[in-house]
Design a protein around this motif. Structure first.
Motif, mmCIF file in Angstrom:
data_model
loop_
_atom_site.group_PDB
_atom_site.id
_atom_site.type_symbol
_atom_site.label_atom_id
_atom_site.label_comp_id
_atom_site.label_asym_id
_atom_site.label_seq_id
_atom_site.Cartn_x
_atom_site.Cartn_y
_atom_site.Cartn_z
ATOM 1 N N MET A 91 -0.748 -12.453 -9.755
ATOM 2 C CA MET A 91 0.308 -12.195 -8.771
ATOM 3 C C MET A 91 0.058 -13.113 -7.570
ATOM 4 N N PHE A 92 1.128 -13.751 -7.088
ATOM 5 C CA PHE A 92 0.950 -14.709 -5.982
ATOM 6 C C PHE A 92 1.984 -14.421 -4.892
ATOM 7 N N PRO A 93 1.625 -13.512 -3.946
ATOM 8 C CA PRO A 93 2.582 -13.173 -2.876
ATOM 9 C C PRO A 93 2.602 -14.220 -1.765
ATOM 10 N N MET A 148 5.483 -7.299 -3.576
ATOM 11 C CA MET A 148 4.548 -7.850 -4.575
ATOM 12 C C MET A 148 3.385 -6.879 -4.810
ATOM 13 N N MET A 149 2.898 -6.238 -3.745
ATOM 14 C CA MET A 149 1.759 -5.344 -3.933
ATOM 15 C C MET A 149 2.187 -4.020 -4.571
ATOM 16 N N HIS A 150 3.384 -3.564 -4.249
ATOM 17 C CA HIS A 150 3.880 -2.376 -4.959
ATOM 18 C C HIS A 150 4.034 -2.690 -6.455
ATOM 19 N N LEU A 151 4.523 -3.888 -6.739
ATOM 20 C CA LEU A 151 4.683 -4.291 -8.138
ATOM 21 C C LEU A 151 3.315 -4.398 -8.823
ATOM 22 N N SER A 152 2.330 -4.941 -8.102
ATOM 23 C CA SER A 152 0.979 -5.071 -8.667
ATOM 24 C C SER A 152 0.425 -3.701 -9.030
ATOM 25 N N ASN A 153 0.553 -2.744 -8.119
ATOM 26 C CA ASN A 153 0.080 -1.384 -8.401
ATOM 27 C C ASN A 153 0.813 -0.798 -9.605
ATOM 28 N N LEU A 154 2.120 -1.011 -9.622
ATOM 29 C CA LEU A 154 2.937 -0.446 -10.697
ATOM 30 C C LEU A 154 2.498 -1.000 -12.058
ATOM 31 N N VAL A 209 -4.742 -10.715 -7.939
ATOM 32 C CA VAL A 209 -3.877 -11.151 -6.835
ATOM 33 C C VAL A 209 -4.499 -12.407 -6.224
ATOM 34 N N ILE A 210 -3.678 -13.464 -6.120
ATOM 35 C CA ILE A 210 -4.157 -14.698 -5.482
ATOM 36 C C ILE A 210 -3.550 -14.735 -4.091
ATOM 37 N N GLN A 211 -4.398 -14.856 -3.064
ATOM 38 C CA GLN A 211 -3.821 -14.863 -1.720
ATOM 39 C C GLN A 211 -4.305 -16.042 -0.886
ATOM 40 N N THR A 212 -3.464 -16.399 0.090
ATOM 41 C CA THR A 212 -3.830 -17.468 1.014
ATOM 42 C C THR A 212 -4.798 -16.884 2.048
ATOM 43 N N THR A 213 -5.451 -17.771 2.808
ATOM 44 C CA THR A 213 -6.364 -17.253 3.839
ATOM 45 C C THR A 213 -5.584 -16.826 5.086
ATOM 46 N N LYS A 262 9.137 2.964 -4.267
ATOM 47 C CA LYS A 262 9.238 4.398 -4.543
ATOM 48 C C LYS A 262 8.385 4.856 -5.731
ATOM 49 N N TYR A 263 7.843 3.913 -6.518
ATOM 50 C CA TYR A 263 6.983 4.332 -7.621
ATOM 51 C C TYR A 263 5.671 4.908 -7.077
ATOM 52 N N PHE A 264 5.204 4.318 -5.964
ATOM 53 C CA PHE A 264 3.956 4.790 -5.333
ATOM 54 C C PHE A 264 4.163 4.934 -3.845
ATOM 55 N N PRO A 265 4.850 5.977 -3.415
ATOM 56 C CA PRO A 265 5.224 6.062 -1.999
ATOM 57 C C PRO A 265 4.026 6.009 -1.056
ATOM 58 N N ALA A 266 2.841 6.447 -1.514
ATOM 59 C CA ALA A 266 1.734 6.534 -0.557
ATOM 60 C C ALA A 266 0.857 5.287 -0.537
ATOM 61 N N SER A 267 1.176 4.247 -1.342
ATOM 62 C CA SER A 267 0.196 3.150 -1.397
ATOM 63 C C SER A 267 0.240 2.306 -0.129
ATOM 64 N N GLN A 268 -0.944 1.836 0.224
ATOM 65 C CA GLN A 268 -1.171 1.153 1.505
ATOM 66 C C GLN A 268 -1.012 -0.356 1.279
#
Ligand code: UDP
Length: 454
Positions: free
Chosen positions: A16-18, A28-34, A44-48, A241-247
């Motif tokens: 995953m590359f947000p 992107m992170m909700h999708l990753s969790n899902l 997850v690949i992220q920039t600095t 809405k799949y994971f309403p509580a995810s941070q």
């Protein structure tokens, strides 16, 4: 809607590359969790720049690009998000290639690792497609904005040929006949066209598009995009809405927001936030402050760093202001927005009409007061106010008298009640589409089968 972790593993790893802006990171992170909960391994690949804290995602693996952005920006903070995007697009290609190469090598050399099946990338990165292609890695684009606005982006060259640009100052209030209910002034400014051409190219060269919307909301636009693209479109939203509580926040959320809301009557509070990037002038900031104060309505207002143009991340409220609003106003620098919007005390949302904010508001049945500030926001606001009729728009600048009147209309008058009824009906559709047998649920199943067949 809470998903239970699927027991059967898919034996596939997804990369995953947000893009590192909150409005892009959130979906992107909700999708990753899902997808993790659906049985995939996730990297997850992220920039600095604007990194997430991996500790908040114990189920996911993180890789950081060796891109030098953080070092550059700590010396000289980035002036605006388009500059950040340009910098990313010129400095991240090689680090991204190295990162993908390393991940693929590691996966190939280990018996206990799932093979990498697919890259899910934000199409704002203009290099992700060609790098993925060079490794024969299939790629799906995550569209984080609306389908109704994507359709317009996809038609920009036709609109340009028709002579719509530069926008004619004398015709700004004319309707755009191809895209009702849009007005000429809602069309994306020419300064954005370069970025949009990147987004379109990266999307068009993908093998699929996931989007954070649902069929019952944007049926016509989804159909139009599907017709114009040779690959499948997966409208699986509202993704949060799949994971309403995810941070998924890049910044720390001020939880006093919830304690404060707990003291307020049902549907009495106006929540005010202009998203993670948009900025207003100091004069506009003061009009917003007085517009909120000259009203009986309690309000929870996010004044985040960078909200005021040219400020050094601090702000000053007029003398005596805090005393005037002390009993009914609460100001925070970053709120747990999804949680705030689902709180029973919240009755309205004054928003800049970012797409995530719009989806989050619809998903909780909260009518909106729209103050679009740049990019796709004017188009989103037009749909909210004139197509779905679930909000109203401030169109004549930011003036305290207009603000006060608009807040009253939204929160207490008959018009506002009608908007609330309509958005409540849409919320019910949003709830339903995630359930078995309904649209987003079905598209999610189709997406999973599509990835497994790659
Ligand atoms: N957000 C938040 N707390 C805040 C303000 C915003 O969590 O105090 C989140 C919000 O829930 C949304 C995202 O930031 O998911 C903003 O995305 P949006 O597309 O609405 O606007 P952008 O920031 O991209 O302009």
């Amino acid at each position: 809607m809470e998903i239970v972790k699927q027991q059967n593993k898919m034996n596939c790893r997804l990369l995953m590359f947000p893009a590192p802006f909150q409005g892009h990171v959130t979906p992107m992170m909700h999708l990753s969790n899902l997808l993790y909960y659906k049985g995939f391994s996730i990297t997850v690949i992220q920039t600095t720049y604007n990194p997430l804290n991996p500790a908040n995602f114990p189920n996911l693996t993180f890789h950081s690009l060796d891109d030098g952005l953080f070092e550059a920006y700590s010396r000289c903070p980035p002036p605006d998000s388009f500059k950040v995007l340009d910098d990313m697009n010129s400095s991240c290609r090689e680090p991204f290639r190295d990162c993908i190469s390393q991940i693929l090598k590691d996966a190939a050399g280990a018996t206990d690792q799932d093979p990498v099946t697919c890259l899910i990338a934000d199409p704002m990165f203009m290099f992700a497609g060609s790098v993925a292609d060079s490794f024969n890695l299939p790629r799906i684009a995550l569209r984080t904005g609306a389908m109704s606005t994507y359709v317009v982006y996809d038609s920009l060259s036709a609109l340009r040929e028709k002579g719509c640009f530069p926008l004619d100052e004398t015709k700004l209030n004319d309707p755009v006949l191809e895209f009702p209910p849009l007005k000429v002034k809602d069309l994306p400014a020419e300064t954005l066209h370069h970025t949009l051409s990147i987004v379109l190219n990266e999307t068009r060269t993908s093998q699929g598009m996931i989007c954070n919307t649902f069929q019952e909301l944007e049926n016509d636009s989804i159909a139009r995009v599907q017709q114009a693209h040779p690959f499948p479109i997966f409208p699986i939203g509202p993704i949060h809405k799949y994971f309403p509580a995810s941070q998924v926040s890049i910044w720390t959320e001020d939880k006093t927001s919830i304690a404060w809301l707990n003291t307020k009557a049902p549907k009495s509070v106006l929540y005010v936030s202009f998203g993670s990037v948009a900025a207003i002038s100091e004069a506009e900031f003061l009009e917003v402050a007085w517009g909120l104060a000259d009203n009986e309505q309690p309000f929870l207002w996010v004044v985040r760093a960078g909200l005021i143009q040219g400020s050094d991340n601090s702000y000053t409220l007029p003398e005596g202001y805090k005393d005037i609003v002390s009993k009914r106003g609460h100001i925070v620098s970053w709120a747990p927005q999804a949680e705030v919007l689902s709180h029973p005390a919240v009755g309205g949302f004054w928003t800049h009409s970012g797409w995530n904010s719009t989806m989050e508001s619809i998903s909780e049945g909260i009518p909106m007061l729209c103050l679009p500030l740049f990019g796709d926001q004017s188009m989103n606001a037009r749909y909210v106010s004139e197509e779905w009729k679930i909000g109203l728009q401030l169109e004549k600048g930011v003036k305290r008298e207009d603000i006060t009147k608009a807040i009253r209309k939204l929160m207490v008058e008959e018009d506002g009640k009608e908007m609330r009824n309509r958005v409540t009906a849409l919320k019910e559709k949003a709830d339903l589409c995630l359930k078995e047998g309904h649209s987003s649920y079905k598209y999610l199943d189709e997406l999973i089968s599509y990835i497994l067949a790659m």
